[in-house]
Scaffold this active site. Structure first.
Site, mmCIF file in Angstrom:
data_model
loop_
_atom_site.group_PDB
_atom_site.id
_atom_site.type_symbol
_atom_site.label_atom_id
_atom_site.label_comp_id
_atom_site.label_asym_id
_atom_site.label_seq_id
_atom_site.Cartn_x
_atom_site.Cartn_y
_atom_site.Cartn_z
ATOM 1 C CB ALA A 160 71.221 22.411 -10.923
ATOM 2 C CB THR A 188 68.144 25.199 -11.539
ATOM 3 O OG1 THR A 188 68.087 25.075 -12.982
ATOM 4 C CG2 THR A 188 66.853 24.790 -10.909
ATOM 5 C CG ASP A 189 74.474 26.737 -12.529
ATOM 6 O OD1 ASP A 189 74.337 26.976 -13.745
ATOM 7 O OD2 ASP A 189 75.524 26.989 -11.923
ATOM 8 C CE1 TYR A 190 73.283 25.563 -20.376
ATOM 9 C CE2 TYR A 190 73.496 23.181 -20.142
ATOM 10 C CZ TYR A 190 73.337 24.310 -20.937
ATOM 11 O OH TYR A 190 73.246 24.182 -22.296
#
Ligand code: BGC
Length: 714
Positions: free
Chosen positions: A260, A256-258
């Site tokens: 997310a 995932t992104d940070y």
């Protein structure tokens, strides 16, 4: 049983969830700090992956805890963003896109991977494959610009560069195709805002770059923070599972992104972390970066029967397999064991200078203002970006924060030791203070040329750096007006050099400066590269990978627009146009002048009647009528004339380069497989339709400069 199956059979649930967790860290003199956690979690096996840790010392120290102190000894996967170089910073990706050179795209990624790996890292969160047609969006700087075909070529080169042929090599890193998908289409260019686009645009513009990365074997992929047509990408089953996993066959790691997963709550699709974790896991997301949703949410979800152990194991298996492919099980310390020799680093700087030089786009060069006359005795270098070495590094400096970088002033002084080079900043980038303008103007008297170094601060582009007015910030316009007025009165030419992470809206400057260079952010060798071009040591060859708007109201502006039923006609009131500005961009996609002057003629296309299995041979003659040797980039576009769905006015299909001496003639050959003339039909399936297609070749997407021929598909 394989090593991975044996491990999975022995793992407890917390250990499994540790493998699905990535935690940010930073290293201080007192020891490693892990956000909201501690190194004890590594020993406990409840953290399996880290980001933001640099240097073989700290990396190996953490790795030792995992390998030697944890129960199962599973090595950590440690990643970092390497967006445009690691320690040796290269031009920002947007600038590098404009070099149109697959070998160099690959080599900069390769060198960045070697540097990152020498720092102990095994994974990077790059390449960023977000097509952007909106210069308000700050992350435009990190990506390939406006075109999907170009994006796909860059995607493949970058994956090859970072990963090489063998992920287990101590010089290779796992790449991460991000941000999946259509992040560049955020509403009104505002960072993290919603995305709402058609399926056609999704498939034609935004997905091909990711498809190319998957075909090139990218090891990991990161969903975007944003939603797409109402579904956040971190939970997007149709795209993550059905398209990516099933249709594209991607079996790598989705990270995932940070934070997310937790943000699914703010998006309004999850009530709590448990909900959020379930949504992400069901979509096929393997690693939770920084939300701690899997460790907190999945045990509850498992108990409630909302996820199964098989689903968790599937993700754990992917993570362990990646660690195995990276060679981490066999030798967890393989990266970062040897220090890079100084000669290798020096060679990398030579590459950085070459790529920086080739990334510079000469937008305008009236009356051959450039290159600077060799007889020039004195120059005046004005502007807040003239002596700004740190800004040259660009928005994502990775581990290069403390590396030296060369400013324009330093580069020019090194290149022209005999020339009197005066300097005044005039104004600061972000200040309303105009008191320095007078002194800057006064410096112009008696010089041979004035160089105006203007633009944005590096931090004004990149993540969370949208600008509603992507023009010259602060009082730089006032500075430019005052300097140009004075230089005009004195008959001195003014060369404006623009630094930015995006095309800027600068119609006045473009009209009044004698020459205009887009220097983006060129990295550690910026000033030397700029001096190479200014002095004529090298001819500029960069091409803009995005259209430059005349006014903000034209945004989004891009060459691949579909036709209107009422195309622009100044003589007809009811046509597709503005009352206050032309439809065309200030500078078209692909625009970029050289020190040569290239004339195109005799476009030849064979065969004229084309079947799907044919390959078109396209050639065009070029002559350099200029006074200097230069390299020209030639673009190949197509336009389907009649089809069941409207097709873009131009579709990029290829490019070629030719270097010619003054007066020399030559030709370029391009080959185009007819299968590349397929397009997505009404049901979004690729079709090869009988009918006419125009082949267009020329120096940019500017329509009047293209040679064209019509062929018949049958
Ligand atoms: C960015 C990503 C990046 C991640 C880790 C996020 O804020 O959107 O591009 O990879 O941070 O640093």
């Amino acid at each position: 049983m394989s090593r991975i199956d044996t491990l999975i059979a022995r793992m407890t649930l917390p250990e499994k969830l540790g493998q699905l967790t990535m935690t940010a860290s930073s290293y201080t003199v007192t020891g490693p700090v892990i956000a909201g956690d501690s190194t004890q979690s590594i020993i406990d096996g409840t953290i399996g992956n880290l980001l933001n840790m640099v240097g073989p010392g700290p990396v190996h120290e953490m790795q030792r805890l995992a390998v030697e102190k944890s129960r199962l000894g599973i090595p950590l996967l440690i990643g970092l963003d390497i967006i445009h170089g690691h320690r040796t910073l290269f031009p920002i990706p947007l600038a590098e896109a404009g070099i149109f050179d697959e070998d160099l795209w690959e080599r900069t990624a390769r060198e960045a991977a070697r540097e990152g790996a020498a720092d102990g890292l095994a994974m990077t969160f790059a390449p960023m494959l977000d097509v952007s047609r909106d210069p308000r969006w700050g992350r435009t700087a990190e990506g390939p610009g406006e075109d999907s075909w170009l994006n796909a070529r860059i995607a493949q080169a970058k994956v090859r560069g970072f990963q090489g042929n063998d992920l287990s090599s101590p010089e290779a890193m796992a790449a991460c195709a991000k941000h999946f998908v259509a992040y560049g289409a955020v509403t009104a260019g505002r960072e993290y805002a919603a995305v709402d686009i058609s399926d056609r645009t999704l498939h034609e513009v935004y997905l091909p770059g990711f498809a190319a990365a998957v075909r090139a074997g990218v090891a990991t992929l990161m969903p975007a923070f944003t939603d797409l047509n109402g579904v956040p990408m971190t939970a997007h089953i149709p795209l993550l599972r059905d398209w990516l996993r099933v249709e594209m066959g991607f079996d790598g790691v989705i990270v995932t992104d940070y934070n997310a997963i937790a943000e699914l709550i703010k998006h309004g699709v999850a009530a709590d972390l448990v909900d959020a974790a379930v949504l992400a896991l069901k979509a096929g997301v393997d690693i939770d970066m920084m939300a701690d949703a899997y460790r907190k949410g999945l045990p509850v979800a498992l108990e409630q029967g909302r996820v199964t152990m098989e689903e968790i194991d599937t993700s754990v298996r992917r993570v362990l397999r990646l660690k195995e492919e990276l060679g981490l099980f066999d030798d967890p310390y393989r990266r970062g064991t040897t220090q890079e020799p100084a000669a290798l680093i020096a060679e990398r700087h030579t590459l950085a200078r070459e790529v920086a030089r080739k990334s510079i786009v000469m937008l305008k060069n009236e009356r051959d203002t450039l290159p600077l006359p060799t007889a020039a005795k004195s120059l005046c270098v004005i502007g807040p970006l003239a002596d700004a070495h740190t800004e040259m590094k660009g928005p994502w400096w990775g581990a290069g924060e403390h590396e030296p970088a060369v400013s324009v002033l330093a580069g020019l002084r090194a290149a022209l030791p005999q020339t009197d080079i005066r300097h005044a900043p005039g104004v600061a980038i972000n200040s309303d203070d105009e008191s320095g303008i007078e002194a800057a103007v006064a410096l112009c008297d008696g010089v041979d040329a004035v160089l105006l170094c203007l633009g944005e601060r590096a931090s004004m582009s990149g993540e969370a750096a949208s600008r509603a007015t992507p023009a010259l910030p602060g009082r730089q316009q006032a500075l430019a007006e005052a300097v140009i007025a004075r230089a005009r009165a004195l008959g001195i030419p003014v060369i404006a050099i623009l630094f930015s992470g995006r095309p800027l809206v600068v119609p006045w400057l473009s009209e009044h400066a004698d020459a205009l260079l887009a220097a983006w952010f060129l990295g550690v060798e910026a000033g030397n590269a700029i001096a190479d071009v200014l002095t004529g040591h090298a001819s500029p060859s960069g091409r803009t990978p995005m259209s430059w708007p005349r006014v903000i109201g034209q945004i989004p502006i891009f060459f691949g627009q579909r036709p209107s039923g009422r195309p622009m006609n100044p003589a007809d009131y009811y046509t597709s146009k503005y009352h206050d500005v032309d439809n065309t961009p200030l500078y078209d996609f692909g625009h970029g002048l050289t020190y040569g002057r290239f004339c195109y003629d005799e476009l030849r296309v064979e065969p004229q009647r084309v079947r799907e299995q044919d390959t078109l041979k396209i050639s065009v003659n070029l002559r350099n009528d200029g006074a200097r040797e230069a390299e020209e980039t030639v673009f190949l576009f197509t336009r389907a004339k009649v089809s069941p769905v409207t097709r873009p006015l131009l579709e990029l299909k290829g490019y070629a380069k030719l270097r010619l001496k003054p007066g020399e003639a030559g030709s370029v050959e391009l080959s185009l497989p007819a299968t590349d003339l397929r397009y997505l039909g009404p049901d979004l399936q690729p079709v090869f339709e009988a009918g006419q297609v125009e082949i267009l070749v020329g120096p940019s997407a500017e329509q009047t400069g293209l040679l064209r021929q019509t062929i018949e598909l049958s």
